[in-house]
Design an enzyme around this catalytic site. Structure first.
Site, short mmCIF file in Angstrom:
data_model
loop_
_atom_site.label_atom_id
_atom_site.label_comp_id
_atom_site.label_asym_id
_atom_site.label_seq_id
_atom_site.Cartn_x
_atom_site.Cartn_y
_atom_site.Cartn_z
CD GLU A 1 11.14 9.47 5.47
OE1 GLU A 1 11.82 8.71 6.19
OE2 GLU A 1 10.56 9.06 4.44
CG ASP B 1 0.74 9.11 6.96
OD1 ASP B 1 -0.24 8.74 7.60
OD2 ASP B 1 0.66 9.82 5.93
CG HIS C 1 0.24 5.69 2.46
ND1 HIS C 1 0.36 4.42 2.94
CD2 HIS C 1 1.34 5.91 1.70
CE1 HIS C 1 1.47 3.86 2.48
NE2 HIS C 1 2.09 4.75 1.74
#
Lengths: 373, 324
Positions: B60, B85, B129
């Site tokens: 990410e 998340d 999640h």
């Protein structure tokens, strides 16, 4: 890499050098630095050292809030600036901000950033030593350490897609400490996977504030890390401006011609404190510093120029005097300029002021003023 | 006008803008050939190719860091973070780099990207999640935060977000990705950022919600109406900059407020909304504003339906404040 010299460099052990101890260049290497470029490099390195020394002095006098110098590490930023093309993009770390000076950014604007006043193109938003200039495609770094490296890779990925002519490349810089950060790993990995036209340059100056390189990595060298990302890694003497210039020119040419990324470890030494907020006597020995002083990149280049009949005491003295005079003259003119306007605090957060910032701006402007520092 | 679900509407918006603007590209984990784990980017890889629909390494920080570099260069990346998340590895790139690029460069540079990410619980996703981290980004100067509740708004807000000059976090309520359906115009339209919608008019209690919880607020309003309490349900749509005028106008009418969100109560966006209401409409209040939110716990797996501020918890809050 497309040149024999660099491809034969074993990143695990070998340190690529051109300048020998006697001041001559290794005759077996075609370093490609003309005398004119070598003289320009010398001027830029000298001027940068004078600028850093003056700014540290001003910080000690309370006239500048903070400063991070590149003393002892001038070869990499200056050689970079000389080897890059106009269309290229630069994502520096702390010690490479002067790349922009070599690429035409005015010294007055650079010094203006240090004072953070009306002469600062960045409007006083950042402390000194956080330079940026869109005209020369240079983006500012982050003291969080590392975020600029994946950004450099992203810009390079965009360049690869845009295919503009002349071909563009991006360079991202970091220190040895940054190689411990996730952003370094992400940047190296993306660069390798997407074959981005980027060169990632690590100035291994042996110290991340007080922590030595051996405590950052168990790797024998930093250059060897390139292997894991599927790109060439080159280990170069970072105090040898001819060697750095040669390695960077080859790496830049490789990226520019579609050959993909290169990782360069430039082995150098931070001669001064980390910043004006640091005291290196708490963690390193004078003898270590003295040993590196003998390998000073400016002294080494001067010996080379002397050996070629291009430099002598008189010319050197004049060069330094002229540089100092220019710096002092700019400081005198810039230092007394007004601080940024109160209202400017709210500009550029968003393209337009949202309602909360309009309210806060009005409240600040109509409220009492803060005491001075 | 075709009926679409949220997934289809967002996909339609991306496809529309990528056809129109060659600077726009999609990147992220699994967004290419498979079309994203929720299939939001399905078919884009086939139409636009690997340069504009980029399957990235699993990173990410790398996704957002490289997207910022692309944006500095002049592209308009729309990266997907697979679940909200998973956004924390990119937190520094978002809050200190993306959000501050224009400010710290004195206006010279801007970094225009839209980060899309599914948020919220109710899908048996557990802690990793199900989170709703909007408050972290509302708190960050320089970002805009959007959360649509229906397909029409999802397309219109996403097109507005991509064309907006500022970086936007575009949170997609995954619980209603396919459940929320509605007519979505073909072609071009936008829903203006910063404007709330009055989803249900009423005069007794203002209920502020967004995303998947809007439907819980509406369900609670239906029940409250049976007991004589008429709720005015506001769908914020853009969380920041929030439509303060719409909130104040509604509170002036009702004098009573319930704020609903999935994120933990303490320092959630509801705290800011209640503070703003107190600052701007205190004299119009007839009762203390109430927050119905997630608990100050990690997001639980087995007990998620008890954790979420569903209609059964909103209704008593509405009735309490109505009768205060």
């Amino acid at each position: 890499m497309d040149t024999a010299v660099v491809s034969e460099t074993d990143p695990d052990v070998m340190l690529f050098r051109v300048l020998r101890d006697d001041g001559t260049a290794d005759p077996g290497v075609d370093h490609g630095m003309t005398d004119a470029v070598a003289l320009r490099a010398y001027f830029e390195m000298r001027r940068l050292r004078a600028l850093d020394a003056r700014m540290i002095l001003l910080q000690r006098q309370g006239r500048v809030g903070f400063y991070g110098a590149a003393t002892g590490q001038e070869a990499v930023p200056i050689a970079s600036g000389l080897a890059l093309a106009k269309q290229d993009w630069v994502f520096p770390a702390l010690r490479e901000q002067s790349v922009m000076l070599v690429r035409g950014y005015p010294l007055r604007d650079y010094i203006g950033q240090v004072f953070g006043n009306a002469a600062d193109n960045l409007k006083g938003r950042q402390p000194p030593s956080h330079q940026a200039g869109k005209a020369v495609h240079q983006v500012s770094w982050s003291p969080v350490i590392g975020p600029q490296i994946p950004q450099a890779v992203g810009a390079a990925m965009a360049m690869r897609m845009a295919k503009r002519r002349p071909h563009e490349i991006a360079v991202g810089y970091c220190g040895d400490g940054a190689t411990s950060q996730p952003d370094f790993h992400a940047a190296m990995n993306f660069a390798g996977v997407f074959k981005a036209p980027v060169v990632i340059i690590c100035q291994n100056n042996h110290w991340s504030i007080s922590v030595p390189t051996a405590k950052q990595t168990a790797s024998r060298t930093i250059a060897i890390k390139a292997r894991a990302y599927g790109m060439p890694g080159v280990r170069v003497d970072g105090n040898d401006v001819l060697a750095v210039y040669k390695v960077l020119r080859d790496a830049f040419a490789c990226a520019r011609s579609g050959g993909g990324p290169t990782f360069v470890e430039a082995v150098t030494y931070r001669m001064g404190a980390h910043t004006t907020s640091d005291d290196p006597k708490l963690y390193r020995s004078d003898s270590e510093v003295e040993a590196w002083a003998k390998k000073d990149p400016i002294d080494r280049l001067r010996r080379y120029l002397e050996a070629r009949g291009l430099m002598d005491d008189a010319r050197d003295t004049k060069l330094e005097a002229d540089a100092s005079a220019e710096i002092v003259s700019i400081i005198r003119e810039v230092e007394e300029l007004a601080a940024p306007s109160l209202a400017s605090m709210f500009d550029d957060v968003y393209a337009e002021l949202p309602w909360n910032l309009r309210e806060q701006k009005a409240a600040l402007e109509s409220g009492p003023r803060a005491p001075k520092h | 006008m075709p009926e679409m679900n949220m997934v289809g509407a967002i996909n339609d918006a991306l496809r529309h803008e990528m056809r129109k603007d060659p600077r726009v590209l999609v990147m992220g984990e699994d967004v290419g050939k498979v079309g994203g784990v929720f299939r939001v980017t399905q078919g884009l890889f086939e139409e636009f190719g690997e340069d504009r629909v980029i399957d990235t390494p699993l990173s990410e920080g790398g996704i957002i860091g490289t997207a910022i570099g692309m944006a500095l260069y002049g592209l308009v990346p729309v990266p997907e973070i697979q679940f909200a998340d998973f956004i924390y590895p990119a937190f520094d790139q978002i809050v200190s780099e993306l959000a501050k690029m224009r400010y710290r460069s004195g206006g010279e540079y801007a970094s225009k990207i839209v980060i899309r990410s599914p948020v919220g619980g109710g899908i048996r996703g557990g802690h990793y999640h199900s989170q709703s981290p909007e408050a972290l980004f509302i708190h960050t100067a320089g970002l805009k935060v959007v959360c649509p509740s229906n397909p029409y708004d999802a397309k219109g807000l996403l097109l507005a977000s991509i064309r907006d000059p500022d970086p936007v976090l575009f949170f997609e309520p995954k619980r209603v990705y396919r459940a929320a359906k509605g007519d979505v115009p073909e072609g071009d339209y936008t829903v203006e950022l910063g404007k709330a919608a009055v989803t249900r008019p009423g005069k007794h209690v203002t209920v502020i919600a967004w995303g998947a919880m809007l439907y819980e607020a509406l369900a609670a309003a239906d029940e409250a109406a049976k007991q004589g309490v008429e709720c005015e349900v506001l769908d914020l749509r853009t969380l920041w900059p929030v439509d303060i005028d719409a909130i104040v106008a509604s509170v002036k009418k009702t004098g009573r407020v319930v704020v609903v969100h999935e994120a933990p109560k303490t320092c959630g966006f509801g705290a800011e909304l209640v503070a703003l209401i107190n600052e701007k409409a205190f004299v119009h209040l007839e009762a203390p504003p109430i927050r119905v939110a997630g608990f100050d716990t990690p997001f639980p797996y087995s007990l998620e339906m008890e954790y979420l501020p569903l209609a059964h918890r909103i209704l008593p809050a509405v009735l309490d404040t109505a009768r205060f």
